[in-house]
Scaffold this active site. Sequence first.
Site, PDB file in Angstrom:
ATOM      1  N   GLU A   5       7.293   3.920   3.772  1.00  0.00           N
ATOM      2  CA  GLU A   5       7.614   5.198   4.402  1.00  0.00           C
ATOM      3  C   GLU A   5       9.023   5.716   4.108  1.00  0.00           C
ATOM      4  O   GLU A   5       9.690   6.205   5.024  1.00  0.00           O
ATOM      5  CB  GLU A   5       7.403   5.044   5.909  1.00  0.00           C
ATOM      6  CG  GLU A   5       8.369   4.072   6.633  1.00  0.00           C
ATOM      7  CD  GLU A   5       7.916   2.618   6.669  1.00  0.00           C
ATOM      8  OE1 GLU A   5       7.113   2.219   5.806  1.00  0.00           O
ATOM      9  OE2 GLU A   5       8.385   1.879   7.547  1.00  0.00           O
ATOM     10  N   GLU A  28       5.484  -0.632  13.552  1.00  0.00           N
ATOM     11  CA  GLU A  28       4.141  -0.661  12.966  1.00  0.00           C
ATOM     12  C   GLU A  28       3.009  -0.415  13.973  1.00  0.00           C
ATOM     13  O   GLU A  28       2.038   0.270  13.657  1.00  0.00           O
ATOM     14  CB  GLU A  28       3.902  -1.961  12.200  1.00  0.00           C
ATOM     15  CG  GLU A  28       4.820  -2.136  10.985  1.00  0.00           C
ATOM     16  CD  GLU A  28       4.672  -1.041   9.926  1.00  0.00           C
ATOM     17  OE1 GLU A  28       3.662  -0.317   9.920  1.00  0.00           O
ATOM     18  OE2 GLU A  28       5.603  -0.920   9.094  1.00  0.00           O
ATOM     19  N   HIS A  78      -0.842   6.919   7.761  1.00  0.00           N
ATOM     20  CA  HIS A  78       0.021   5.851   8.262  1.00  0.00           C
ATOM     21  C   HIS A  78       1.486   6.091   7.859  1.00  0.00           C
ATOM     22  O   HIS A  78       2.371   6.118   8.716  1.00  0.00           O
ATOM     23  CB  HIS A  78      -0.478   4.500   7.725  1.00  0.00           C
ATOM     24  CG  HIS A  78       0.351   3.336   8.165  1.00  0.00           C
ATOM     25  ND1 HIS A  78       0.013   2.550   9.242  1.00  0.00           N
ATOM     26  CD2 HIS A  78       1.511   2.829   7.690  1.00  0.00           C
ATOM     27  CE1 HIS A  78       0.925   1.614   9.412  1.00  0.00           C
ATOM     28  NE2 HIS A  78       1.848   1.755   8.470  1.00  0.00           N
ATOM     29  N   GLU A  79       1.701   6.293   6.571  1.00  0.00           N
ATOM     30  CA  GLU A  79       3.094   6.455   6.114  1.00  0.00           C
ATOM     31  C   GLU A  79       3.702   7.753   6.665  1.00  0.00           C
ATOM     32  O   GLU A  79       4.883   7.789   7.013  1.00  0.00           O
ATOM     33  CB  GLU A  79       3.173   6.410   4.589  1.00  0.00           C
ATOM     34  CG  GLU A  79       2.584   5.148   3.941  1.00  0.00           C
ATOM     35  CD  GLU A  79       3.060   3.823   4.536  1.00  0.00           C
ATOM     36  OE1 GLU A  79       4.157   3.786   5.130  1.00  0.00           O
ATOM     37  OE2 GLU A  79       2.332   2.819   4.440  1.00  0.00           O
ATOM     38  N   TYR A 122       0.931  -4.870  13.794  1.00  0.00           N
ATOM     39  CA  TYR A 122       0.123  -3.681  13.519  1.00  0.00           C
ATOM     40  C   TYR A 122      -1.005  -3.540  14.539  1.00  0.00           C
ATOM     41  O   TYR A 122      -1.113  -2.536  15.230  1.00  0.00           O
ATOM     42  CB  TYR A 122      -0.518  -3.772  12.125  1.00  0.00           C
ATOM     43  CG  TYR A 122       0.450  -3.647  10.974  1.00  0.00           C
ATOM     44  CD1 TYR A 122       0.533  -2.463  10.254  1.00  0.00           C
ATOM     45  CD2 TYR A 122       1.274  -4.704  10.588  1.00  0.00           C
ATOM     46  CE1 TYR A 122       1.398  -2.329   9.179  1.00  0.00           C
ATOM     47  CE2 TYR A 122       2.148  -4.577   9.515  1.00  0.00           C
ATOM     48  CZ  TYR A 122       2.205  -3.391   8.819  1.00  0.00           C
ATOM     49  OH  TYR A 122       3.068  -3.248   7.772  1.00  0.00           O
ATOM     50  N   GLY A 170       0.849  -1.177   0.000  1.00  0.00           N
ATOM     51  CA  GLY A 170       0.000   0.000   0.000  1.00  0.00           C
ATOM     52  C   GLY A 170       0.891   1.234   0.000  1.00  0.00           C
ATOM     53  O   GLY A 170       0.744   2.131  -0.821  1.00  0.00           O
TER      54      GLY A 170
HETATM   55  N1  BES Z   1       6.496  -0.340   6.158  1.00  0.00           N
HETATM   56  C1  BES Z   1       5.261  -0.880   5.732  1.00  0.00           C
HETATM   57  C2  BES Z   1       5.373  -1.708   4.483  1.00  0.00           C
HETATM   58  C3  BES Z   1       6.300  -2.898   4.607  1.00  0.00           C
HETATM   59  C4  BES Z   1       6.299  -3.689   5.727  1.00  0.00           C
HETATM   60  C5  BES Z   1       7.138  -3.205   3.562  1.00  0.00           C
HETATM   61  C6  BES Z   1       7.161  -4.760   5.812  1.00  0.00           C
HETATM   62  C7  BES Z   1       7.990  -4.275   3.644  1.00  0.00           C
HETATM   63  C8  BES Z   1       8.010  -5.056   4.775  1.00  0.00           C
HETATM   64  C9  BES Z   1       4.213   0.213   5.500  1.00  0.00           C
HETATM   65  O1  BES Z   1       4.300   1.283   6.368  1.00  0.00           O
HETATM   66  C10 BES Z   1       2.863  -0.417   5.726  1.00  0.00           C
HETATM   67  O2  BES Z   1       2.626  -0.869   6.805  1.00  0.00           O
HETATM   68  N2  BES Z   1       2.016  -0.419   4.708  1.00  0.00           N
HETATM   69  C11 BES Z   1       0.700  -1.017   4.772  1.00  0.00           C
HETATM   70  C12 BES Z   1      -0.388   0.032   4.785  1.00  0.00           C
HETATM   71  C13 BES Z   1      -0.903   0.469   6.124  1.00  0.00           C
HETATM   72  C14 BES Z   1      -2.060   1.417   5.971  1.00  0.00           C
HETATM   73  C15 BES Z   1      -1.236  -0.641   7.064  1.00  0.00           C
HETATM   74  C16 BES Z   1       0.513  -1.817   3.498  1.00  0.00           C
HETATM   75  O3  BES Z   1       1.277  -1.637   2.552  1.00  0.00           O
HETATM   76  O4  BES Z   1      -0.389  -2.628   3.446  1.00  0.00           O
HETATM   77 ZN    ZN Z   2       3.687   0.840   8.346  1.00  0.00          ZN
END
Ligand code: BES
Ligand code: ZN
Length: 618
Positions: A292, A339, A316-317, A404, A289
Amino acid sequence: MKLKWYNFSILGFLVFYLLFSCNTKNSNSLDSNFANDPCSFSQPNLARITHLNLNLSVDFDNKILKGFAEYDIISNKSQEIIFDTNDSLTIDSIYADGNKISNYSWGEKNPHLGRALKVEIKPTSKKVKLYYKTNPNASALQWIPAHQTTNKKYPFLFTQGQFILTRSFIPIQDTPSIRITYNATIKVPKGLLALMSAKNPKQIIEDGIYSFKMKQPIPPYLMALAIGDLEYKSLNKISGVYADPITIQAAHEEFSNTPKMITTANQLYGKYPWEQYDLLVLPPSFPYGGMENPRLTFITPTVITGDKSLTNLIAHELAHSWSGNLVTNATWDDFWINEGFTVYLERQIMKEVEGEEYVKMIESLGYENLEEAINNLGPENPYTALKINLNGANPEDAYSAVPYEKGYFFLNYLENRYGKENFTTFLKSYFEKFKFKTITTEQFIQELKESLTQGQDDFVETWVYNPGMPPLKKPISERLVNVENYFNEWLNGKITATKIPNSNWSTYEYLQFIRLIPEEGISESQMTDLDNKFDFTHSKNTEIAALWYEKAVYNSYKPAYASIEQFLRRVGKKRNIIPIFRAFIDNGNKELGAKLYKQVRPNYHPVTYKAIDKLFSE
Ligand code: BES
Ligand code: ZN
């Protein structure tokens, strides 16, 4: 008064002391007490990098990045410095303080950690320079040929560093426990814009040579690069959106609340620490999604729905600018520190921007996600605790909603128990105290006891170390309960879909409705009834379409299959597409799923296709 010699020496000592010792974890200090990171070979306690000067040319025809990485290093009188590498990154030559080094060796290869590169140095060495090139299969990189992009004119390249992929495109000490600053020079083909997690250009540079400077120290997983046919449109003085020319207008409108989110976060958690906050909208094959990357969040285009209903993703980001990027988890065992805090901050920001009711809705969905994740993993599974022990496993394999949502509900519990105001004050000073540092779960608990709970820690075992569902009441969202009621009436045949009043529904209400559809026993005529009303099969809202397609596959709803195929060709976001492939497998249609997958696999980023390869090989 006459100053005696000893006064001078005291003064001199004081000046020396103030200059060199006030900040013990200053990136130039020798002090070394880095957490043991099971996902890195680098042993920063021996010798570590503090600054990177990166110089790369980008070869789209051969899918290769080639150039050098030059590091400032400090060592604890060590004879060697160790780098992480992966995916057959090739080292061409190595220099230490300007002298060519032939004494280097490779560690044993590990299937997901890659292998260590050990370079012999002198205890006095200050610089190490590595000439290298990447392999076309480097797992951080997605090379998108021109014909696969939105306007089909220019190719696109982007990186994804988290968790441990940066080592596939830069030889580096790939542990979140260290921080580096960097400069970079990136040479790209004419007509393309290059961007990094650094101070960025706003326009295409004719000769294709871009210079970057990142003066705030960051952990290596936040190194990022993207190259493509991109434009910039500013939102305010410190933030704006980059996207391809076809997407830029819609993206700019969708994300217009970003400045308000920044202001809110500033007020709650302290001044935004990175000067600039821009968004980069990636091609739909982006595996997440959002990501960051500091100063430049990477965002999937699939949240552009036209009604801003999924912009909690931006909150979130943005929140990661404090939780994660400013105060960073020491190892991936402490991932919830990144997270869980971020989801908590995200929801506080959204309360200001969209109101309590909206947040109740995402909170209630979050609870359901947590319940589902714990059920799938099993309530005894050690990965259902907040603090985990990866012990050599790939952090990707431990990834779930647990860090999360269990993290969020833990902080929410603390907020309720110690009072919102106290808790917000605590967080603000926590970010101030640990800024540009890393933190373990244990250090956080220590801080919590000292600064908020007055020594109380009766909740720690239950919330932090025990697996399974925490003691928690399900949050109720009236808007979602309303959806559930209509759904049940429809399912029980009391009403047809035309009778469902959906004019005020946001994306989350539709998602909840579709989520309630059982995975078996729904007939084609029932699915058609829903399609006649909502036309989910042709929804332009990717999140809605993805969830519908999952249910369509489970219930073998053939009228959706052509759209599903198109969808899987275009979208590479893991959370959207993995459930669809899993549905084919679970539903006894593994062969059909595999056939489809074979066609679309070349459109995916390595982290996506590796996860799906695994799914089909199990
Ligand atoms: N940092 C994460 C994405 C991530 C996590 C990439 C672990 C690689 C390994 C990002 O901040 C994130 O949590 N994105 C979520 C969206 C959020 C609204 C929960 C996503 O991409 O689903
Ligand atoms: Zn995140």
